[in-house]
Design a protein around this motif. Structure first.
Motif, PDB file in Angstrom:
ATOM      1  N   LEU A  32       0.821  -1.210   0.000  1.00 57.23           N
ATOM      2  CA  LEU A  32       0.000   0.000   0.000  1.00 57.23           C
ATOM      3  C   LEU A  32       0.861   1.268   0.000  1.00 57.23           C
ATOM      4  O   LEU A  32       0.527   2.249  -0.660  1.00 57.23           O
ATOM      5  CB  LEU A  32      -0.952   0.016   1.193  1.00 57.23           C
ATOM      6  N   SER A  33       1.962   1.243   0.736  1.00 57.41           N
ATOM      7  CA  SER A  33       2.808   2.432   0.764  1.00 57.41           C
ATOM      8  C   SER A  33       3.657   2.559  -0.496  1.00 57.41           C
ATOM      9  O   SER A  33       4.293   3.587  -0.704  1.00 57.41           O
ATOM     10  CB  SER A  33       3.690   2.441   2.014  1.00 57.41           C
ATOM     11  N   SER A  34       3.658   1.546  -1.344  1.00 56.98           N
ATOM     12  CA  SER A  34       4.380   1.595  -2.623  1.00 56.98           C
ATOM     13  C   SER A  34       3.541   2.208  -3.742  1.00 56.98           C
ATOM     14  O   SER A  34       4.065   2.478  -4.828  1.00 56.98           O
ATOM     15  CB  SER A  34       4.811   0.187  -3.048  1.00 56.98           C
ATOM     16  N   ILE A  35       2.268   2.407  -3.497  1.00 55.72           N
ATOM     17  CA  ILE A  35       1.389   2.986  -4.517  1.00 55.72           C
ATOM     18  C   ILE A  35       1.733   4.466  -4.657  1.00 55.72           C
ATOM     19  O   ILE A  35       1.713   5.204  -3.668  1.00 55.72           O
ATOM     20  CB  ILE A  35      -0.098   2.806  -4.139  1.00 55.72           C
ATOM     21  N   PRO A  36       2.058   4.923  -5.863  1.00 53.04           N
ATOM     22  CA  PRO A  36       2.408   6.341  -6.045  1.00 53.04           C
ATOM     23  C   PRO A  36       1.262   7.257  -5.617  1.00 53.04           C
ATOM     24  O   PRO A  36       0.090   6.915  -5.745  1.00 53.04           O
ATOM     25  CB  PRO A  36       2.658   6.461  -7.549  1.00 53.04           C
ATOM     26  N   LEU A  57      -8.203  10.951   5.400  1.00 50.14           N
ATOM     27  CA  LEU A  57      -8.673   9.587   5.639  1.00 50.14           C
ATOM     28  C   LEU A  57      -7.511   8.601   5.584  1.00 50.14           C
ATOM     29  O   LEU A  57      -7.459   7.653   6.373  1.00 50.14           O
ATOM     30  CB  LEU A  57      -9.759   9.203   4.625  1.00 50.14           C
ATOM     31  N   GLN A  58      -6.574   8.817   4.679  1.00 51.79           N
ATOM     32  CA  GLN A  58      -5.398   7.949   4.621  1.00 51.79           C
ATOM     33  C   GLN A  58      -4.642   7.984   5.945  1.00 51.79           C
ATOM     34  O   GLN A  58      -4.209   6.942   6.441  1.00 51.79           O
ATOM     35  CB  GLN A  58      -4.474   8.373   3.482  1.00 51.79           C
ATOM     36  N   ASN A  59      -4.503   9.173   6.524  1.00 52.68           N
ATOM     37  CA  ASN A  59      -3.818   9.287   7.821  1.00 52.68           C
ATOM     38  C   ASN A  59      -4.585   8.552   8.912  1.00 52.68           C
ATOM     39  O   ASN A  59      -3.999   7.836   9.723  1.00 52.68           O
ATOM     40  CB  ASN A  59      -3.653  10.750   8.219  1.00 52.68           C
ATOM     41  N   ASP A 102       8.100   2.223   7.201  1.00 52.43           N
ATOM     42  CA  ASP A 102       7.081   2.453   6.182  1.00 52.43           C
ATOM     43  C   ASP A 102       7.113   3.910   5.726  1.00 52.43           C
ATOM     44  O   ASP A 102       7.037   4.194   4.527  1.00 52.43           O
ATOM     45  CB  ASP A 102       5.704   2.089   6.743  1.00 52.43           C
ATOM     46  N   GLU A 103       7.237   4.822   6.676  1.00 54.27           N
ATOM     47  CA  GLU A 103       7.316   6.243   6.311  1.00 54.27           C
ATOM     48  C   GLU A 103       8.591   6.544   5.533  1.00 54.27           C
ATOM     49  O   GLU A 103       8.573   7.295   4.569  1.00 54.27           O
ATOM     50  CB  GLU A 103       7.234   7.126   7.559  1.00 54.27           C
ATOM     51  N   TRP A 104       9.682   5.949   5.943  1.00 57.24           N
ATOM     52  CA  TRP A 104      10.946   6.142   5.225  1.00 57.24           C
ATOM     53  C   TRP A 104      10.812   5.613   3.792  1.00 57.24           C
ATOM     54  O   TRP A 104      11.225   6.253   2.840  1.00 57.24           O
ATOM     55  CB  TRP A 104      12.079   5.440   5.977  1.00 57.24           C
ATOM     56  N   HIS A 105      10.201   4.430   3.659  1.00 64.46           N
ATOM     57  CA  HIS A 105       9.988   3.833   2.336  1.00 64.46           C
ATOM     58  C   HIS A 105       9.137   4.748   1.461  1.00 64.46           C
ATOM     59  O   HIS A 105       9.407   4.930   0.280  1.00 64.46           O
ATOM     60  CB  HIS A 105       9.333   2.456   2.516  1.00 64.46           C
ATOM     61  N   GLN A 106       8.094   5.341   2.046  1.00 65.85           N
ATOM     62  CA  GLN A 106       7.210   6.233   1.281  1.00 65.85           C
ATOM     63  C   GLN A 106       7.950   7.450   0.731  1.00 65.85           C
ATOM     64  O   GLN A 106       7.535   8.028  -0.272  1.00 65.85           O
ATOM     65  CB  GLN A 106       6.050   6.722   2.153  1.00 65.85           C
ATOM     66  N   GLY A 111       5.251  11.061  -5.554  1.00 64.74           N
ATOM     67  CA  GLY A 111       3.999  11.639  -5.080  1.00 64.74           C
ATOM     68  C   GLY A 111       3.688  11.357  -3.622  1.00 64.74           C
ATOM     69  O   GLY A 111       2.653  11.762  -3.116  1.00 64.74           O
ATOM     70  N   ARG A 112       4.557  10.641  -2.933  1.00 65.80           N
ATOM     71  CA  ARG A 112       4.361  10.331  -1.506  1.00 65.80           C
ATOM     72  C   ARG A 112       5.462  11.011  -0.704  1.00 65.80           C
ATOM     73  O   ARG A 112       6.498  11.392  -1.249  1.00 65.80           O
ATOM     74  CB  ARG A 112       4.421   8.821  -1.263  1.00 65.80           C
ATOM     75  N   TYR A 113       5.269  11.141   0.573  1.00 68.59           N
ATOM     76  CA  TYR A 113       6.272  11.751   1.434  1.00 68.59           C
ATOM     77  C   TYR A 113       6.192  11.141   2.824  1.00 68.59           C
ATOM     78  O   TYR A 113       5.162  10.584   3.216  1.00 68.59           O
ATOM     79  CB  TYR A 113       6.082  13.269   1.501  1.00 68.59           C
ATOM     80  N   ALA A 114       7.299  11.227   3.549  1.00 62.26           N
ATOM     81  CA  ALA A 114       7.321  10.756   4.925  1.00 62.26           C
ATOM     82  C   ALA A 114       6.713  11.834   5.820  1.00 62.26           C
ATOM     83  O   ALA A 114       6.860  13.016   5.557  1.00 62.26           O
ATOM     84  CB  ALA A 114       8.753  10.467   5.346  1.00 62.26           C
ATOM     85  N   SER A 115       6.018  11.408   6.868  1.00 54.35           N
ATOM     86  CA  SER A 115       5.336  12.360   7.734  1.00 54.35           C
ATOM     87  C   SER A 115       5.417  11.899   9.188  1.00 54.35           C
ATOM     88  O   SER A 115       5.131  10.740   9.495  1.00 54.35           O
ATOM     89  CB  SER A 115       3.875  12.470   7.299  1.00 54.35           C
ATOM     90  N   VAL A 116       5.793  12.819  10.052  1.00 54.34           N
ATOM     91  CA  VAL A 116       5.812  12.540  11.486  1.00 54.34           C
ATOM     92  C   VAL A 116       4.394  12.283  11.984  1.00 54.34           C
ATOM     93  O   VAL A 116       4.171  11.439  12.861  1.00 54.34           O
ATOM     94  CB  VAL A 116       6.478  13.705  12.258  1.00 54.34           C
TER      95      VAL A 116
END
Length: 157
Positions: A32-36, A57-59, A102-106, A111-116
Motif C-alpha cells: 500500500l505504501s508503494s502505490i504512487p 482519511l489515509q492518515n 514504512d514512512e521512510w519507504h514512502q 507523489g508520496r512523502y514521509a510524515s511525522v
C-alpha cells in the motif's frame, strides 16, 4: 460475532503457524505504501481505487492498520514466548519500527512523502492494538479459556 466467541477462537488457534499473519499484514502495508501518490503513466488500473481516498482519511486509516499489525504480532508471538511482557514489548517494538520504516519507504515513492504525523497515527494504532489484545487475553482468561498454547500444556500436566 460476540466477544466470547472471539476469545474462544483467539485461544484455540495454533499460534506457531500464525506467525504468517503479522508478516502478511506487513507485506500488505508495504504494498500500500508503494502505490504512487499521483497517477503515473503505465500505473495499474487497480491503483485508481486508492486515489479517491483523501489524505486525511489515509492518515486516519493508519490507526486501524497498525492496531491490526500490533494485535497480530501479540497474538502470534504468544505461542512462542511465555512472558506476556516480552510478547507485548516485542509486538510494540516491531510494529513501531515497521511504521517508521514504512514512512521512510514512502519518501522514495513518487507523489508520496514521509510524515511525522503518520508515525504518530501508527503509534496510536499500535497502542490500540496492544490494548485490544491484552483485553481479549484477559477476557479469555476470565471465562476460563486458555489464551496461549503454553497454558493448555500446563493444564495437561
Amino acid at each position: 460475532m460476540n466477544l466470547s466467541a472471539l476469545a474462544t477462537r483467539y485461544a484455540k488457534t495454533p499460534h506457531k503457524v500464525c506467525i504468517a499473519v503479522p508478516l502478511l499484514i506487513m507485506g500488505i502495508l508495504y504494498w500500500l505504501s508503494s502505490i504512487p501518490g499521483v497517477r503515473l503513466p503505465g500505473s495499474p488500473e487497480a491503483y485508481a481505487l486508492f486515489y479517491w481516498i483523501s489524505p486525511t482519511l489515509q492518515n486516519i486509516l493508519h490507526v486501524p492498520a497498525f492496531a491490526a499489525l500490533a494485535w497480530a504480532w501479540h497474538w502470534a508471538l504468544s505461542g512462542w514466548v511465555r512472558s506476556k511482557t516480552a510478547v507485548t514489548l516485542f509486538a510494540i517494538s516491531v510494529s513501531v519500527i515497521c511504521g517508521i520504516l514504512d514512512e521512510w519507504h514512502q519518501s522514495f515513492v513518487p507523489g508520496r512523502y514521509a510524515s511525522v504525523v503518520d508515525v504518530i497515527f501508527d503509534i496510536a494504532g499500535v497502542g490500540l492494538g496492544i490494548w485490544l489484545a491484552a483485553r481479549a487475553s484477559r477476557y479469555a482468561t476470565a471465562f476460563n479459556v486458555s489464551d496461549s498454547v503454553h497454558v493448555r500444556q500446563l493444564r495437561m500436566r
